[in-house]
Design an enzyme around this catalytic site. Structure first.
Site, PDB file in Angstrom:
ATOM      1  N   TYR A   1       0.830  -1.206   0.000  1.00 15.96           N
ATOM      2  CA  TYR A   1       0.000   0.000   0.000  1.00 15.96           C
ATOM      3  C   TYR A   1       0.871   1.266   0.000  1.00 15.96           C
ATOM      4  O   TYR A   1       1.766   1.403  -0.807  1.00 15.96           O
ATOM      5  CB  TYR A   1      -0.984  -0.035   1.164  1.00 15.96           C
ATOM      6  CG  TYR A   1      -2.131  -1.003   0.937  1.00 15.96           C
ATOM      7  CD1 TYR A   1      -3.178  -0.664   0.083  1.00 15.96           C
ATOM      8  CD2 TYR A   1      -2.169  -2.254   1.564  1.00 15.96           C
ATOM      9  CE1 TYR A   1      -4.232  -1.543  -0.141  1.00 15.96           C
ATOM     10  CE2 TYR A   1      -3.224  -3.145   1.339  1.00 15.96           C
ATOM     11  CZ  TYR A   1      -4.248  -2.778   0.487  1.00 15.96           C
ATOM     12  OH  TYR A   1      -5.298  -3.659   0.262  1.00 15.96           O
ATOM     13  N   SER A   2       0.640   2.199   0.937  1.00 14.99           N
ATOM     14  CA  SER A   2       1.295   3.512   0.853  1.00 14.99           C
ATOM     15  C   SER A   2       2.778   3.497   1.203  1.00 14.99           C
ATOM     16  O   SER A   2       3.448   4.519   1.021  1.00 14.99           O
ATOM     17  CB  SER A   2       0.571   4.523   1.739  1.00 14.99           C
ATOM     18  OG  SER A   2      -0.617   4.956   1.112  1.00 14.99           O
ATOM     19  N   ALA A   3       3.308   2.395   1.665  1.00 16.39           N
ATOM     20  CA  ALA A   3       4.763   2.323   1.798  1.00 16.39           C
ATOM     21  C   ALA A   3       5.430   2.477   0.430  1.00 16.39           C
ATOM     22  O   ALA A   3       6.622   2.769   0.340  1.00 16.39           O
ATOM     23  CB  ALA A   3       5.179   1.010   2.455  1.00 16.39           C
TER      24      ALA A   3
END
Length: 390
Positions: free
Chosen positions: A67-69
Site C-alpha cells: 500500500y502507501s509504503a
C-alpha cells in the site's frame, strides 16, 4: 507455535523476539522483517503462511503488496532525478507539465506535490477505474482540478492522488513511466525485489491478503458514546462530502480491489508497490550509505529530501502528521527509531524507513491487514530495534 525462519546478528535478538510475538500475540499470519545496519543485513526473518486458503508457506522471496509504503520508493525516484539536475523541486509543476497550470495552479512547486501541500486530495468528478489504471485520464483530471485549499497554506494526506501527481512529473521529466524508472534506475542497480506494476511472471510469489474487520464500527456508535478526542474524525468518516472520504473516492467505483490482476499490474506510485521486507530495508539503507557499492543519494540530496516541509493538523487524516519532501517523519504514533528517521507506512501495518543516526534501513511487510491504533506490530519491531541499538 509459528516457526521463525532466517538469521539475526548478535545483539539484535530483541527484534526476533518481537517478530515471534507478532505471531503469538498480535495476529500476524504471514510476514517478514529485515534490518540493514551500515550497509549490511543484520536481521532477515520471515514466517507464517503466504496463502491461508492453500496453506502455502511464507518464503524468503514471498512478495507482499505494501500500500502507501510505496510512496517512499516513488519519492526516492523523484529525488534521484533532482540529484541529477533533471528536476528542480522548487520549480513550478507547470514547467514540466504545462496542463497542470489550469485553475490557478501555475505557481505550485513540485515540492508541494511531494509534501502533501498542493490541496489536490480529491476530484470534483471521479475517474472511471479502468481509465485511472490506464494513467493518462487521471493525470488529465488532476491537471484540470482546482485545489481544495490555497496551496502551501496547509497540508493534508494525498493518499491516492499523490501517485499520479508525483508520477506524472517523473514521467514528464524522465520520459519513462514511474514504475519503469524505478525498475531501471533503483531496483536493478540494487537488486531489489520490488515492483510498481507487478509483472505477470511474478504473481506466483505473491501472498494473499487477509483483511480484519474492526471490532467496533465507530460510524454507527451514538455520538455521546464516542471519546471526545475522536468525535471530529468520526464525524468526517460519516460525512461522504468530507475530505477524509473524498480523498479515497477519486475513482468510480471508489473502492479499488488491490487483489485484482489489473490493479496489481497497473502503476499506482502511491499505493500498489509489491515487494519484500528485504527490498524495503535495502533501498532505505542505500539512501543513507553504500550498499554493495551503490549509494543512491548524496548527503546534500538526502538532507534536502528529509528536511521537514509540513507538520501539524492534517486536513485529511485530522490528526497531527509530519512530512518531508515525500517521506513521513517520526511522530508520537509512528516513532520509527528516533528523530533522524524517515520513511513511510502502508495501510494495514507495513513500514519502511531509514535512520541515518544509527545507519539503519528497515522493512516490515505482512498479509494480515489490520491497521488502527490497536495494531502495534510495526511499532513493536521498531521498539525492539531501538532496544538492540541501545
Amino acid at each position: 507455535m509459528t516457526v521463525i525462519n532466517g538469521e539475526v546478528a548478535a545483539g539484535f535478538e530483541p527484534v526476533r523476539d518481537a517478530f515471534a510475538a507478532n505471531f503469538a500475540e498480535r495476529e500476524d499470519i504471514g510476514a517478514a522483517v529485515c534490518v540493514y545496519q551500515d550497509g549490511r543485513p543484520v536481521v532477515d526473518l520471515w514466517a507464517g503462511v503466504a496463502d491461508p486458503d492453500t496453506g502455502r508457506p511464507w518464503e524468503r522471496d514471498t512478495l507482499q503488496l505494501v500500500y502507501s509504503a510505496t510512496k517512499g520508493a516513488s519519492a526516492t525516484a523523484a529525488h534521484l532525478l533532482a540529484q541529477r539536475g533533471e528536476l528542480d523541486l522548487d520549480a513550478p509543476v507547470a514547467e514540466y507539465w504545462p496542463e497542470f497550470a489550469a485553475n490557478g495552479k501555475a505557481e505550485i512547486p513540485v515540492r508541494w506535490l511531494l509534501s502533501h501541500q498542493a490541496g489536490l486530495v480529491a476530484l470534483d468528478r471521479p475517474v472511471p477505474l479502468d481509465e485511472a489504471l490506464a494513467w493518462h485520464p487521471m493525470a488529465a483530471a488532476l491537471a484540470a482540478q482546482r485545489p481544495q485549499w490555497a496551496p502551501g497554506t496547509a497540508h493534508g494526506y494525498h493518499g491516492r492522488t499523490w501517485g499520479w501527481l508525483v508520477g506524472e512529473v517523473i514521467r514528464r521529466v524522465s520520459g519513462r513511466t514511474p514504475g519503469r524508472f524505478f525498475a531501471e534506475e533503483i531496483a536493478e542497480p540494487l537488486g531489489l525485489d520490488f515492483f510498481i506494476g507487478l509483472p505477470a511472471g511474478e504473481r506466483n510469489r505473491l501472498s494473499r491478503m487477509v483483511y480484519r474487520k474492526p471490532d467496533v464500527d465507530l460510524t454507527t456508535v451514538p455520538e455521546e458514546s464516542i471519546p471526545e478526542e475522536l468525535r471530529d474524525l468520526v464525524a468526517a468518516w460519516r460525512d461522504p462530502n468530507s475530505l477524509s472520504n473524498r480523498a479515497y473516492a477519486i475513482t468510480d467505483p471508489a473502492n479499488i480491489d488491490f487483489d485484482s490482476l489489473e490493479v496489481q499490474a497497473a502503476e499506482l506510485p502511491s499505493s500498489n508497490g509489491i515487494g519484500t521486507a528485504h527490498a524495503l530495508a535495502r533501498m532505505y539503507a542505500s539512501l543513507i550509505g553504500e550498499v554493495d557499492g551503490v549509494c543512491l543519494l548524496a548527503p546534500e540530496t538526502l538532507a534536502s529530501a528529509t528536511d521537514e516541509q509540513a507538520s501539524g493538523q492534517d486536513q485529511v487524516m485530522l490528526v497531527p502528521s509530519r512530512f518531508s519532501t515525500g517521506y513521513m517523519l517520526p511522530t508520537e504514533t509512528i516513532p520509527m527509531t528516533g528523530p533522524s528517521a524517515f520513511g513511510h507506512t502502508g495501510r494495514g501495518g507495513s513500514l519502511g524507513f531509514a535512520d541515518p543516526e544509527h545507519g539503519i534501513g528497515f522493512g516490515y511487510v505482512m498479509n494480515h491487514i489490520i491497521g488502527g491504533p490497536d495494531d502495534i506490530r510495526a511499532t513493536a519491531l521498531a521498539e525492539a530495534l531501538r532496544k538492540s541499538l541501545a
